[in-house]
Design an enzyme around this catalytic site. Structure first.
Site, PDB file in Angstrom:
ATOM      1  N   GLY A   6       0.787  -1.230   0.000  1.00 46.73           N
ATOM      2  CA  GLY A   6       0.000   0.000   0.000  1.00 46.73           C
ATOM      3  C   GLY A   6       0.815   1.275   0.000  1.00 46.73           C
ATOM      4  CB  SER A   7       4.343   2.128  -0.746  1.00 48.06           C
ATOM      5  OG  SER A   7       4.499   1.754  -2.086  1.00 48.06           O
ATOM      6  CG  ASN A   8       2.089   3.254  -5.696  1.00 51.59           C
ATOM      7  OD1 ASN A   8       2.503   4.272  -6.248  1.00 51.59           O
ATOM      8  ND2 ASN A   8       2.686   2.092  -5.813  1.00 51.59           N
TER       9      ASN A   8
ATOM     10  CG  ASP B  83      -1.438  -4.902 -17.163  1.00 47.51           C
ATOM     11  OD1 ASP B  83      -1.941  -4.197 -16.266  1.00 47.51           O
ATOM     12  OD2 ASP B  83      -0.753  -5.912 -16.920  1.00 47.51           O
TER      13      ASP B  83
ATOM     14  CG  ASN C  51      -3.332  -0.891 -13.136  1.00 53.07           C
ATOM     15  OD1 ASN C  51      -3.153  -0.947 -11.908  1.00 53.07           O
ATOM     16  ND2 ASN C  51      -2.718  -1.715 -13.972  1.00 53.07           N
TER      17      ASN C  51
ATOM     18  CG  LEU D 184      -2.223  -8.706  -7.925  1.00 51.29           C
ATOM     19  CD1 LEU D 184      -1.378  -9.870  -7.434  1.00 51.29           C
ATOM     20  CD2 LEU D 184      -1.458  -7.913  -8.976  1.00 51.29           C
TER      21      LEU D 184
ATOM     22  CG  HIS E 160       2.036  -2.664 -15.670  1.00 50.93           C
ATOM     23  ND1 HIS E 160       1.498  -3.822 -15.133  1.00 50.93           N
ATOM     24  CD2 HIS E 160       3.106  -3.047 -16.413  1.00 50.93           C
ATOM     25  CE1 HIS E 160       2.200  -4.848 -15.559  1.00 50.93           C
ATOM     26  NE2 HIS E 160       3.181  -4.409 -16.329  1.00 50.93           N
TER      27      HIS E 160
ATOM     28  CD  GLU F 241       4.727   1.895  -9.104  1.00 47.80           C
ATOM     29  OE1 GLU F 241       4.378   1.093  -9.964  1.00 47.80           O
ATOM     30  OE2 GLU F 241       4.810   1.602  -7.894  1.00 47.80           O
TER      31      GLU F 241
HETATM   32  C1  GRF Z   1       3.142  -1.112  -7.637  1.00 46.26           C
HETATM   33  O1  GRF Z   1       4.449  -1.342  -7.993  1.00 46.26           O
HETATM   34  C2  GRF Z   1       2.275  -1.005  -8.869  1.00 46.26           C
HETATM   35  O2  GRF Z   1       2.977  -0.732 -10.022  1.00 46.26           O
HETATM   36  C3  GRF Z   1       1.655  -2.353  -9.002  1.00 46.26           C
HETATM   37  O3  GRF Z   1       1.535  -2.834  -7.697  1.00 46.26           O
HETATM   38  C4  GRF Z   1       2.528  -2.271  -6.876  1.00 46.26           C
HETATM   39  C5  GRF Z   1       1.884  -1.840  -5.602  1.00 46.26           C
HETATM   40  O4  GRF Z   1       2.839  -1.475  -4.646  1.00 46.26           O
HETATM   41  N1  GRF Z   1       0.434  -2.306  -9.748  1.00 46.26           N
HETATM   42  P1  GRF Z   1       2.394  -0.836  -3.268  1.00 46.26           P
HETATM   43  O5  GRF Z   1       1.508  -1.847  -2.574  1.00 46.26           O
HETATM   44  O6  GRF Z   1       1.670   0.413  -3.567  1.00 46.26           O
HETATM   45  O7  GRF Z   1       3.662  -0.591  -2.517  1.00 46.26           O
END
Ligand code: GRF
Length: 288
Positions: A109-111, A241, A198, A181, A200, A270
């Site tokens: 969940g870092s994003n 994708d 999304n 996913l 990727h 990201e």
């Molecule tokens: C990211 O690298 C993104 O590109 C992919 O899933 C990953 C999620 O990473 N779709 P995080 O859980 O946000 O760290």
């Protein structure tokens, strides 16, 4: 002129008449109240007290009276919206968010965390919901810390279409996938055209599709002796994708790069680009 006003307010004929009645009654009532109160205080015309009372009644009393008469004429919502706008402009009330985001994430969940932080103090955009399919995923903890509602979804609920109702009930405008996913069900994709995006961790159309996630992507990139890698932000359609590309950012791969270093370089990109891209998309949609 009245016709134009009615169009501007976007109300039906009857509501328009009742709104005009509310204005008329409130104006007359405010004038009467202000006269009575200045008399009661025995305020001499044009004295400081007289001006003070008049201004107070006009500024504060009028706003309250209009809500009251608006209510009596069945037009409370119209006048309440009016007042909310005024209070927001005066900085007394926080602007209600008019763009609501749901993040679908099932990993660390870092994003998601970056996006939540980015919009935390935004006046018009908010992250309202996290949808996750993995009990114990890091993103759930982040959501709990930030007080954001979560839906832990089962495969059955995901496929039977009920998630769409959950999103619509919460007035979600944009679905942001960040490490989710499962392929989205068709009813969701159709209900949110160009409103699901999304990210990727590679330069699509290469290294995308089912099974291409996490370190599998970076391993494939290195095995293929690619010179570059990067990120792709794209719209989501029925195929993995595959939707239109919104943004790509790339970097040159070094000979020392490993799947781990690629993952961390990609995460950096990201974190820098996902949230601002979301903002740009919503702003563009709002202009339509
Ligand atoms: C990211 O690298 C993104 O590109 C992919 O899933 C990953 C999620 O990473 N779709 P995080 O859980 O946000 O760290």
């Amino acid at each position: 002129m009245l016709k134009r006003l009615q169009q501007k307010w976007n109300v039906s004929g009857w509501s328009f008449i009742l709104i005009l009645c509310t204005f008329a009654v409130t104006g007359t009532f405010t004038a009467w109240v202000s006269k009575e109160i200045t008399n009661w205080f025995d305020a001499e015309k044009f004295s400081f007290l007289w001006w003070f009372l008049k201004i107070l009644i006009l500024l504060v009393g009028y706003q309250l009276f209009i809500l009251f008469f608006g209510f009596c004429f069945g037009q409370f919502q119209f006048f309440w919206n009016f007042e909310k706008k005024l209070l927001t402009r005066l900085g007394i009330m926080k602007k209600e968010s008019n763009n609501r985001i749901a993040i679908f994430a099932s990993g660390k969940g870092s994003n998601a965390e970056r996006i939540i932080q980015f919009f935390k103090n935004d006046q018009t955009i908010s992250v309202d919901l996290i949808v996750c399919n993995k009990p114990g995923a890091g993103v759930l903890q982040i959501a709990a810390q930030e007080g954001i509602e979560t839906i832990l979804i089962t495969k059955d609920a995901f496929l039977n279409g009920s998630l769409l109702t959950d999103l619509q009930q919460r007035n979600i405008d944009l679905i942001v996938l960040a490490g989710f996913l499962w392929k989205l069900p068709e009813n969701l994709v159709r209900a949110y055209p160009n409103r699901i995006i999304n990210i990727h961790p590679a330069l699509l159309p290469k290294f995308g599709g089912k099974g291409m996630y996490g370190s599998y992507v970076h391993e494939a990139v290195l095995a293929n002796h690619e010179e570059e890698s990067g990120i792709t932000i794209h719209y989501v359609d029925e195929v993995y994708d595959n939707g239109d590309i919104i943004l790509q950012k790339r970097f040159t791969i070094n000979e020392n790069d490993t799947p781990e270093t690629l993952a961390s370089r990609i995460h950096e990109l990201e974190h820098a680009h996902y949230a601002p891209t979301i903002k740009a998309i919503l702003q563009k949609q709002n202009q339509r």
